[in-house]
Write an enzyme that holds these catalytic residues in place. Sequence first.
Site, PDB file in Angstrom:
ATOM      1  N   PRO A   2      -1.410 -91.011  -3.257  1.00 61.20           N
ATOM      2  CG  PRO A   2      -2.872 -92.222  -2.245  1.00 61.20           C
ATOM      3  CD  PRO A   2      -1.392 -92.129  -2.720  1.00 61.20           C
ATOM      4  CD  GLU A   3      -1.487 -84.239  -3.808  1.00 59.70           C
ATOM      5  OE1 GLU A   3      -2.289 -83.136  -3.148  1.00 59.70           O
ATOM      6  OE2 GLU A   3      -0.345 -83.737  -4.010  1.00 59.70           O
ATOM      7  CE  LYS A  58      -3.141 -86.691   1.395  1.00 65.99           C
ATOM      8  NZ  LYS A  58      -1.950 -86.736   0.630  1.00 65.99           N
ATOM      9  NE  ARG A 262       6.714 -83.198   0.509  1.00 60.07           N
ATOM     10  CZ  ARG A 262       5.615 -83.658   0.908  1.00 60.07           C
ATOM     11  NH1 ARG A 262       5.022 -83.361   2.074  1.00 60.07           N
ATOM     12  NH2 ARG A 262       4.870 -84.198  -0.252  1.00 60.07           N
TER      13      ARG A 262
END
Length: 465
Positions: A2-3, A58, A262
């Site tokens: 989740p961002e 977050k 990434r």
Amino acid sequence: MPELPEVETVKNTLHELVHGKTISDVKIIREKNVENNPEEFKNALIGATITHFERVGKFIIFHFDKDIVLISHLRMEGKYFLKSKNDKIGKHDLVVFYFSDDTCLMYNDTRRFGMLKVASIFNYKNEPPLSNVGPDPFMMSDASRLEKAFKNKSIAIKTALLDQSIMSGLGNIYVDEVLFATAIHPETPAKLIKRQQLEWILKESKRILGEACNAGGTTIKSYHPKEGVSGNFQYALKVYGKKDKPCPRCGHLMRKIFVNGRGTTFCPKCQKNIDLPYVVGVTGPIGSGKSEACKYLESLGFLYLSADKIVHDLYKDKKVQDGIRKIIPELKIKNDDIDREFLKNYLLDNPNKKRRLEKYVHSKVEEVFAKTIKSTPKSKSIVLEVPLLFESRIDDYCDDTLFIDISDKKQIENLIDRKEDIKKALKLNQNFNYQENKKKATYVIKNDKNIAHLNKELSAIFSYK
Ligand SMILES: [Zn+2]
């Protein structure tokens, strides 16, 4: 994972579902996910009534009518489920909060990376993990913090923006979206990004994260108590996961690279790396005079790299020969080099093998180009001669592309001059997409006169590049 927008949505949904409820008991099934001593964790929470929720980066913060907070990070797969007290505890439920009514909140985590921690309300922002979290874009009125942090940083802008201690909230998905929106190459050294661009990054971060939060908020209205509050709803993403799809801005095919490990998707045309030298790619049909054009640019100071020349050298490489033998087991080696006459005739008869070989060789040529471009000083310009420039997608490395055009008559004359077998040469060249490549090129020069004329045209375009 989740961002920020998903976490924001989970936070809002948790508020709707459980605010005002009082914790009557806590069951810790997996102690590793709780950072406090388990008894202290339970004792602090029992009897506390949830008043509201807060998001820091977050992290989700539960606030109570007591001097404590509960800090929660979902990491990869963390989810909350509101259930009835009588519901069975599942395999991936790690912590259960029982309320004084008939419900309970289950923290479920299939990957088990999430964390929960009780902290003092007076100090929770000044101690780990929150003390390491920078402000999110919505908390920043301008980009001065980014400018100060990036001033001396040579690391890629993408990596710098993922550093949550500088600015929190951009994860791997949204950082690609922000860099696409601001037309910045993800590998650009952070220190080269000007203040004006940093302001743009901040503005787009707010816009994209804001729109995504709203999208999440809309989706969550269909929340069903049997489903988790997980935030697996995706904002209309423009680049993330769109490798090899056309760029929504220019239509060029997007590329995927790895930046610091990434996965990163970007448009090679809209997002140029300003830290690299100027590169022009030269293409055109066989016998059109590409080499002559490149040699002239070399005389103007360009570094001249030829795909044919690189292939020539690669063919002498034992590892490459082994790689080619996997495609063409019949391959013949003569004096430690590939037997070119054999190869030429073989490819004429086996168009499928020719395509496979080209794909393999192009990837090797691309490696050489990419390495050379990266190691060449920015002040030097580079010319790449690549017959299948667009087909091999090596144009992704070029700032401009030049198509050397030629009439059929002049092409035949040139091939006769070079003592080529015209039939064979034209057949080997039939993959070349004449019309489409000509349309794609930045510049087209028709080379039907003499070399002086060609040089004059080249000089008009490139003498100041
Ligand atoms: Zn584009």
